[in-house]
Each structure stands twice: as C-alpha cells, then as structure tokens.
Write a protein that holds these residues in place. Structure first.
Motif, PDB file in Angstrom:
ATOM      1  N   ILE A  39      18.693  29.162   9.670  1.00 16.98           N
ATOM      2  CA  ILE A  39      19.679  30.115  10.193  1.00 16.98           C
ATOM      3  C   ILE A  39      21.006  29.493  10.572  1.00 16.98           C
ATOM      4  O   ILE A  39      22.025  30.251  10.830  1.00 16.98           O
ATOM      5  N   ALA A  40      21.127  28.197  10.413  1.00 14.55           N
ATOM      6  CA  ALA A  40      22.572  27.719  10.451  1.00 14.55           C
ATOM      7  C   ALA A  40      23.247  28.476   9.495  1.00 14.55           C
ATOM      8  O   ALA A  40      24.576  28.699   9.324  1.00 14.55           O
ATOM      9  N   TYR A  41      22.601  28.655   8.053  1.00 17.31           N
ATOM     10  CA  TYR A  41      23.464  29.291   7.108  1.00 17.31           C
ATOM     11  C   TYR A  41      23.643  30.745   7.132  1.00 17.31           C
ATOM     12  O   TYR A  41      24.097  31.463   6.369  1.00 17.31           O
ATOM     13  N   TRP A  42      23.038  31.277   8.190  1.00 17.93           N
ATOM     14  CA  TRP A  42      23.192  32.520   8.630  1.00 17.93           C
ATOM     15  C   TRP A  42      24.182  32.734   9.459  1.00 17.93           C
ATOM     16  O   TRP A  42      24.724  33.815   9.848  1.00 17.93           O
ATOM     17  N   GLY A  43      24.857  31.594   9.984  1.00 18.57           N
ATOM     18  CA  GLY A  43      26.005  31.699  10.852  1.00 18.57           C
ATOM     19  C   GLY A  43      25.738  31.540  12.240  1.00 18.57           C
ATOM     20  O   GLY A  43      26.457  31.558  13.173  1.00 18.57           O
ATOM     21  N   ILE A  44      24.325  31.236  12.612  1.00 21.00           N
ATOM     22  CA  ILE A  44      23.965  30.932  13.891  1.00 21.00           C
ATOM     23  C   ILE A  44      24.186  29.439  13.924  1.00 21.00           C
ATOM     24  O   ILE A  44      23.416  28.563  13.265  1.00 21.00           O
ATOM     25  N   GLN A  45      24.724  28.829  15.173  1.00 26.89           N
ATOM     26  CA  GLN A  45      24.875  27.454  15.339  1.00 26.89           C
ATOM     27  C   GLN A  45      23.311  26.877  15.520  1.00 26.89           C
ATOM     28  O   GLN A  45      22.717  27.226  16.424  1.00 26.89           O
ATOM     29  N   CYS A  46      23.059  25.874  15.072  1.00 29.60           N
ATOM     30  CA  CYS A  46      21.749  25.273  15.109  1.00 29.60           C
ATOM     31  C   CYS A  46      21.805  24.026  14.322  1.00 29.60           C
ATOM     32  O   CYS A  46      22.307  23.668  13.183  1.00 29.60           O
ATOM     33  N   ASP A  47      21.541  22.917  15.025  1.00 25.66           N
ATOM     34  CA  ASP A  47      21.392  21.525  14.630  1.00 25.66           C
ATOM     35  C   ASP A  47      20.006  20.885  15.038  1.00 25.66           C
ATOM     36  O   ASP A  47      20.094  19.571  15.181  1.00 25.66           O
ATOM     37  N   ALA A  48      19.003  21.561  15.065  1.00 23.88           N
ATOM     38  CA  ALA A  48      17.686  20.949  15.505  1.00 23.88           C
ATOM     39  C   ALA A  48      17.258  19.763  14.510  1.00 23.88           C
ATOM     40  O   ALA A  48      16.715  18.775  14.898  1.00 23.88           O
ATOM     41  N   CYS A  49      17.318  20.265  13.157  1.00 24.12           N
ATOM     42  CA  CYS A  49      16.891  19.146  12.193  1.00 24.12           C
ATOM     43  C   CYS A  49      17.499  18.026  12.261  1.00 24.12           C
ATOM     44  O   CYS A  49      17.344  16.903  12.451  1.00 24.12           O
ATOM     45  N   TYR A  50      18.870  18.084  12.486  1.00 25.31           N
ATOM     46  CA  TYR A  50      19.930  17.004  12.480  1.00 25.31           C
ATOM     47  C   TYR A  50      19.654  16.156  13.667  1.00 25.31           C
ATOM     48  O   TYR A  50      19.595  14.908  13.593  1.00 25.31           O
ATOM     49  N   ARG A  51      19.373  16.796  14.857  1.00 20.73           N
ATOM     50  CA  ARG A  51      19.314  15.947  16.148  1.00 20.73           C
ATOM     51  C   ARG A  51      17.734  15.328  16.142  1.00 20.73           C
ATOM     52  O   ARG A  51      17.629  14.221  16.822  1.00 20.73           O
TER      53      ARG A  51
END
Length: 187
Positions: A125-137
């Motif tokens: 979803i980050a590449y859809w333009g929705i802010q998400c960094d769950a994997c990163y965190r």
C-alpha cells in the motif's frame, strides 16, 4: 510390496531439495541440510517463541524437518540462537560468528540468512500512495535491511511515494516484516 513402495517413496521425498522452505538460522544449503537433518526436533523444542514447526504429512515439505511459516510465526532473532546451538548434526551451522572483544568469536544472529524479504509493488500500500512503514518499523535490523526511500509517483508524476526498499546484504529473512504487513498478501 505396496508398503515397501510407500516407505521408499517417503524416503525419497524426504531427501528431495525444497529451495523455498524457510529453515532455521544457520541452516546449510538445502541438499546438505536434508542429508544432515535427522528430524530429531531439538531445534523446534529449543525455540523459545515456538516459531519453528516440524513438517507433517501433507505440508508439502519433507516430513519431520523444521521450517518457518513467517506470516504466522516469524523468527524472533534470538541472540544466542538456541535452535542452531542445539543441533547435533551440523544441519544448523553455528558459524554465524563475528569477532567479539579480545578476538573472541561470538554468535551473531544478524549474519543469519533464512530467506530474503521481497516487496511486491503491486500489493504494497505504500506504493499505492498510502503512508505505511509497518515493515520498516518491525525490522530488527532497522535502517539497514529495510529503508523507506522516496520514489517517484508515476501515477501523478508530481508527488513522491515513501516506499520500503529491501537491502539484501543486511536482510536476514526473519519474516518480522511479513508478519507486520497490513495487507492480506504480505508485500
């Protein structure tokens, strides 16, 4: 004869290499792993998080061998690597070492290579333009194995997307990112 055929088929199935099976930290290459693993289950019993499971008939993996289902129970990256340390056969190599103080060798879980995280830009979803960094965190090797980098938004041509990027030289394949992913199909 029929029983003998079934036993022989099970033996051959247990020696077939499965390159996509996610083995415990320190697992030697799959062919050597299958030759060395006695299916004793000590590594599974040693896992304090009960993340490792033994393959059962119908799992599509050699019966009795340990593996991870990352979406359900990722490797928690234990510093003392109890699953590898207890292996009596060398199927799990404790060669995950780095030099400690005074030239002493110590186990280093960050040198484990269980697998490699993969970001699917179609489902992330980050590449859809929705802010998400769950994997990163969720990444235990944060800022090294996964970073969140600005990427050009091809849809608008004007805005940047902050997308996760996996760095294979640091990713241990622990699966913590897959477990944290908010989509049904982990990116």
């Amino acid at each position: 004869a029929a029983v003998g055929g079934l036993v022989w088929a099970g033996f051959l199935e247990g020696k077939k290499a499965y390159p996509t099976v996610l083995r415990p930290p320190g697992a030697v290459d799959e062919a050597r792993f299958l030759a060395a693993c006695t299916k004793c289950g000590l590594c599974v019993a040693a896992c304090p998080y009960q993340a490792l499971v033994l393959a059962a008939p119908g799992d599509g993996r050699p019966v009795g061998t340990p593996y991870f289902v990352m979406r359900d129970h990722p490797c928690r990256m234990c510093r003392d690597i109890p699953c590898a340390a207890i292996c009596p056969t060398g199927a799990l190599d404790t060669g995950l070492v780095s030099d400690g103080e005074a030239g002493q060798s110590i186990l280093n879980i960050n040198k484990a290579r269980i697998g490699l995280a993969v970001i699917d830009r179609e489902t992330c979803i980050a590449y859809w333009g929705i802010q998400c960094d769950a994997c990163y965190r969720a990444c235990p090797v944060i800022d090294k194995a996964i970073t969140v980098d600005p990427v050009r938004n091809d849809r608008t041509g004007k805005h940047a997307i902050l997308g996760p990027v996996v760095h294979s030289d640091h990713c241990t394949g622990c699966g913590m990112c897959e477990r944290a992913c908010v989509t049904k199909k982990a990116s």
